[in-house]
Design an enzyme around this catalytic site. Structure first.
Site, short mmCIF file in Angstrom:
data_model
loop_
_atom_site.label_atom_id
_atom_site.label_comp_id
_atom_site.label_asym_id
_atom_site.label_seq_id
_atom_site.Cartn_x
_atom_site.Cartn_y
_atom_site.Cartn_z
N HIS A 1 0.84 -1.20 0.00
CA HIS A 1 0.00 0.00 0.00
C HIS A 1 0.87 1.25 0.00
O HIS A 1 1.73 1.43 0.84
CB HIS A 1 -0.92 0.01 1.24
CG HIS A 1 -2.17 -0.80 1.04
ND1 HIS A 1 -3.37 -0.50 1.62
CD2 HIS A 1 -2.39 -1.89 0.27
CE1 HIS A 1 -4.28 -1.35 1.22
NE2 HIS A 1 -3.72 -2.22 0.41
N TYR B 1 -9.27 5.91 7.34
CA TYR B 1 -9.43 6.27 8.76
C TYR B 1 -10.42 7.43 8.79
O TYR B 1 -10.12 8.49 8.24
CB TYR B 1 -8.10 6.72 9.36
CG TYR B 1 -7.05 5.63 9.53
CD1 TYR B 1 -6.23 5.25 8.48
CD2 TYR B 1 -6.88 4.99 10.76
CE1 TYR B 1 -5.26 4.27 8.63
CE2 TYR B 1 -5.91 4.01 10.93
CZ TYR B 1 -5.11 3.64 9.86
OH TYR B 1 -4.16 2.67 10.03
N PRO C 1 -4.60 0.77 18.62
CA PRO C 1 -4.33 0.26 17.27
C PRO C 1 -4.37 1.31 16.16
O PRO C 1 -4.05 0.98 15.01
CB PRO C 1 -5.43 -0.80 17.06
CG PRO C 1 -6.50 -0.45 18.02
CD PRO C 1 -5.86 0.25 19.17
N LYS D 1 0.72 0.04 15.05
CA LYS D 1 2.11 -0.07 15.48
C LYS D 1 2.43 -1.30 16.36
O LYS D 1 3.60 -1.64 16.53
CB LYS D 1 2.50 1.19 16.29
CG LYS D 1 2.62 2.42 15.43
CD LYS D 1 3.89 2.41 14.60
CE LYS D 1 3.83 3.30 13.40
NZ LYS D 1 3.67 2.62 12.12
N TYR E 1 4.02 6.53 10.09
CA TYR E 1 3.15 5.42 9.68
C TYR E 1 3.94 4.31 9.00
O TYR E 1 3.70 3.12 9.24
CB TYR E 1 2.04 5.94 8.75
CG TYR E 1 0.89 4.96 8.60
CD1 TYR E 1 -0.17 4.95 9.50
CD2 TYR E 1 0.88 4.03 7.56
CE1 TYR E 1 -1.22 4.05 9.38
CE2 TYR E 1 -0.16 3.13 7.42
CZ TYR E 1 -1.21 3.14 8.33
OH TYR E 1 -2.24 2.24 8.20
P1 RFL Z 1 0.84 -11.61 21.59
O1 RFL Z 1 0.45 -11.68 20.17
O2 RFL Z 1 -0.20 -11.22 22.58
O3 RFL Z 1 1.46 -13.01 21.97
C1 RFL Z 1 1.71 -13.38 23.31
C2 RFL Z 1 1.60 -14.88 23.41
O4 RFL Z 1 1.90 -15.28 24.74
C3 RFL Z 1 0.96 -16.26 25.16
N1 RFL Z 1 0.90 -16.24 26.62
C4 RFL Z 1 1.53 -17.16 27.40
N2 RFL Z 1 2.28 -18.22 27.09
C5 RFL Z 1 2.76 -18.96 28.12
N3 RFL Z 1 2.48 -18.70 29.43
C6 RFL Z 1 1.71 -17.64 29.77
N4 RFL Z 1 1.43 -17.39 31.03
C7 RFL Z 1 1.19 -16.81 28.74
N5 RFL Z 1 0.42 -15.71 28.71
C8 RFL Z 1 0.25 -15.38 27.42
C9 RFL Z 1 -0.33 -15.83 24.49
O5 RFL Z 1 -1.26 -16.92 24.36
C10 RFL Z 1 0.17 -15.35 23.14
O6 RFL Z 1 0.20 -16.36 22.17
O7 RFL Z 1 2.06 -10.60 21.82
P2 RFL Z 1 3.31 -10.28 20.86
O8 RFL Z 1 3.93 -11.52 20.32
O9 RFL Z 1 4.11 -9.30 21.62
O10 RFL Z 1 2.66 -9.54 19.58
C11 RFL Z 1 2.02 -8.31 19.72
C12 RFL Z 1 0.87 -8.19 18.71
O11 RFL Z 1 0.05 -9.34 18.79
C13 RFL Z 1 0.02 -6.93 18.95
O12 RFL Z 1 0.84 -5.84 19.28
C14 RFL Z 1 -0.81 -6.55 17.70
O13 RFL Z 1 -1.77 -7.52 17.43
C15 RFL Z 1 -1.48 -5.19 17.90
N6 RFL Z 1 -2.35 -4.82 16.77
C16 RFL Z 1 -1.83 -4.30 15.60
N7 RFL Z 1 -0.50 -4.19 15.45
C17 RFL Z 1 0.03 -3.73 14.27
O14 RFL Z 1 1.25 -3.62 14.16
N8 RFL Z 1 -0.75 -3.41 13.19
C18 RFL Z 1 -2.11 -3.50 13.26
O15 RFL Z 1 -2.77 -3.26 12.25
C19 RFL Z 1 -2.69 -3.93 14.50
N9 RFL Z 1 -4.02 -4.05 14.63
C20 RFL Z 1 -3.74 -4.93 16.89
C21 RFL Z 1 -4.55 -4.54 15.78
C22 RFL Z 1 -4.33 -5.45 18.04
C23 RFL Z 1 -5.69 -5.53 18.11
N10 RFL Z 1 -6.24 -6.08 19.30
C24 RFL Z 1 -7.11 -7.18 19.31
C25 RFL Z 1 -5.67 -5.73 20.58
C26 RFL Z 1 -5.91 -4.61 15.86
C27 RFL Z 1 -6.50 -5.09 17.02
C28 RFL Z 1 -7.99 -5.09 17.07
C1 PHB Z 2 -6.37 -3.93 10.67
O1 PHB Z 2 -6.48 -4.18 9.46
O2 PHB Z 2 -6.70 -4.74 11.55
C2 PHB Z 2 -5.86 -2.61 11.08
C3 PHB Z 2 -5.35 -1.74 10.13
C4 PHB Z 2 -4.88 -0.50 10.51
C5 PHB Z 2 -4.91 -0.15 11.85
C6 PHB Z 2 -5.40 -1.02 12.80
C7 PHB Z 2 -5.88 -2.26 12.42
O3 PHB Z 2 -4.47 1.08 12.22
#
Ligand code: RFL
Ligand code: PHB
Length: 402
Positions: free
Chosen positions: A83, A213, A305, A309, A397
């Site tokens: 993108h 957005y 989110p 990041k 970004y």
């Molecule tokens: P995770 O993915 O939470 O993984 C942690 C893992 O640890 C396990 N765990 C344990 N394992 C053993 N013993 C325990 N006691 C444990 N407790 C937990 C969990 O089951 C899990 O598998 O953390 P990690 O690896 O640091 O990764 C971080 C990312 O997952 C997170 O920052 C992103 O998903 C955030 N996020 C986004 N990030 C982006 O860069 N771009 C995006 O577009 C974006 N969109 C989002 C998002 C997060 C969202 N939510 C649901 C919070 C959109 C959403 C809606």
């Molecule tokens: C997503 O596609 O889940 C998404 C994209 C951009 C954002 C957050 C989430 O800023």
């Protein structure tokens, strides 16, 4: 499949015990393995559960570069969507942010976190790196000694202990590693936002090719996608809302109402295949190290989110940590490990600032009253009229360098 992905139980001793098999833990395992460093991943959930979580969708160029250099860029490069820009919708109008032009040629990649995780599992399986799933009651111990260890339990193998040189706490915001640090050895910084995001995934073509957005007096909305047949939509909602309060028809009515007519006209309403509410929070724990425990990813920090990041910060932490462990074992140079927390936090705080700014500018803050609204309007007008402001947005970004 057994709870351990490769044949047999996890070893009794390893160099780095990694707690958490999300993107941070899995990528660290792969990079360490490629550098000839032994590690074991302990994950609380099943592999299916981890792979069914719908989360991030936008990868920075630094993230895609690191995934490629770890040998997991093949499918991403075939299936991911590059993108060049995105739209900001405001008062029925749109402002196009041309990322490529404004950032000196950089872009982002739309490729789901689920797919990244899938690719990492496949690479770890092929390399024979042990990933223990459904590891219960994981406890990092002896962290201030030269002989740390982690205890855990699995249904298959009962109580286990892994001795190690270091523990990597990659277990997300609700994990056990950060809470294993005594309170007087860690400082936390937090802002909780007075709203959440209600997200819907649907098997319909996206509303448009690029992300939108949207600011609206009814609240924020985001139109994103995973691929040309799979759309991801979000709307700002109340933190007290329940998913059951939002049948698909109500969700789409609200989404449409928050978008400019020209864009809303393209919305294809499909049945939701996933629907969830996420609270919005900014959070940082400092330092990201305690003795022989190193925190990385969501275990150490959370961003709202809005700036996409979270996953990208987890990846940059892993860049710093894998580089430091590689220097420690390879050249016997411990300086990068000593500097890990400072190096990672310098980048983390910049992403925290950006995510906070973007969130503050584009959501509806009911309690901020008319003064707050006017400030938001001025912020948008300034952005619309200033190439310098758009450049700052684009630079953040696409991701700051690491
Ligand atoms: P995770 O993915 O939470 O993984 C942690 C893992 O640890 C396990 N765990 C344990 N394992 C053993 N013993 C325990 N006691 C444990 N407790 C937990 C969990 O089951 C899990 O598998 O953390 P990690 O690896 O640091 O990764 C971080 C990312 O997952 C997170 O920052 C992103 O998903 C955030 N996020 C986004 N990030 C982006 O860069 N771009 C995006 O577009 C974006 N969109 C989002 C998002 C997060 C969202 N939510 C649901 C919070 C959109 C959403 C809606
Ligand atoms: C997503 O596609 O889940 C998404 C994209 C951009 C954002 C957050 C989430 O800023």
């Amino acid at each position: 499949m057994s709870a351990t992905s490769h044949a047999g139980a996890a070893p009794k001793r390893t160099q780095v015990a990694i707690v958490g098999g999300g993107p941070a833990g899995l990528l660290l395992a792969l990079l360490l393995h490629r550098a000839g460093i032994d590690c074991v991943v302990l994950e609380r959930r099943s592999r299916d559960y981890v792979l069914s979580r719908i989360r991030a969708g936008v990868l920075e160029q630094g993230t895609t570069d690191l995934l490629r250099s770890a040998g997991v860029g093949g499918r991403m490069d075939r299936e991911g969507l590059v993108h060049d820009g995105f739209d900001i919708a405001w008062r029925g109008d749109t402002l196009h942010i041309d990322l490529r032009e404004l950032s000196g040629g950089k872009t982002v990649m739309v490729y789901g976190q689920t797919e990244v995780t899938h690719d990492l599992y496949d690479a770890l399986d092929a390399a024979g790196v042990p990933v223990v799933h459904e590891a219960e009651d994981v406890r990092p111990q002896g962290l201030e000694t030269a002989e740390p260890f982690v205890t855990y339990r699995t249904k298959e193998h009962g109580e286990r202990r892994i001795d190690c040189d270091f523990v990597a706490g990659c277990d997300g915001f609700h994990g056990v590693c950060r809470t294993a640090i005594p309170r007087d050895r860690i400082e936390t910084f937090e802002r909780v936002y007075p709203f959440g995001w209600l997200g819907v995934l649907t098997r319909k073509p996206p509303i448009q090719e690029e992300l939108v957005y949207a600011h609206h007096t009814r609240g924020f909305a985001l139109c994103s996608l995973r691929n040309p047949q799979l759309s991801r939509y979000y709307i700002q909602c109340s933190v007290s809302d329940k998913v059951e309060d939002w049948p698909d028809s109500r969700f789409y009515d609200e989404l449409e109402a928050r978008l400019p007519d020209r864009i809303a006209a393209n919305l294809q309403r499909g049945e939701s295949v996933e629907k969830s509410i996420a609270p919005l929070r900014s959070f940082v724990a400092e330092p990201m190290r305690y003795g022989r425990l190193f925190l990385a990813g969501d275990a150490a920090h959370i961003v709202p989110p809005t700036g996409a990041k979270g996953l990208n910060l987890a990846v940059s932490d892993i860049y710093y940590l894998s580089r430091a462990l590689t220097a420690h074992y390879g050249e016997r140079d411990g300086r990068l490990l000593e500097g890990y927390s400072g190096d990672a936090l310098a980048r983390v705080w910049k992403a925290e600032r950006f995510s906070w700014w973007f969130t503050s500018m584009i959501h509806r803050f009911e309690d901020d009253g008319s003064f707050g609204q006017r400030i938001q309007e001025a912020e948008f007008d300034f952005l619309a009229g200033s190439k310098a402001a758009q450049t700052a947005l684009a630079e953040n970004y696409v991701g700051l360098p690491f």
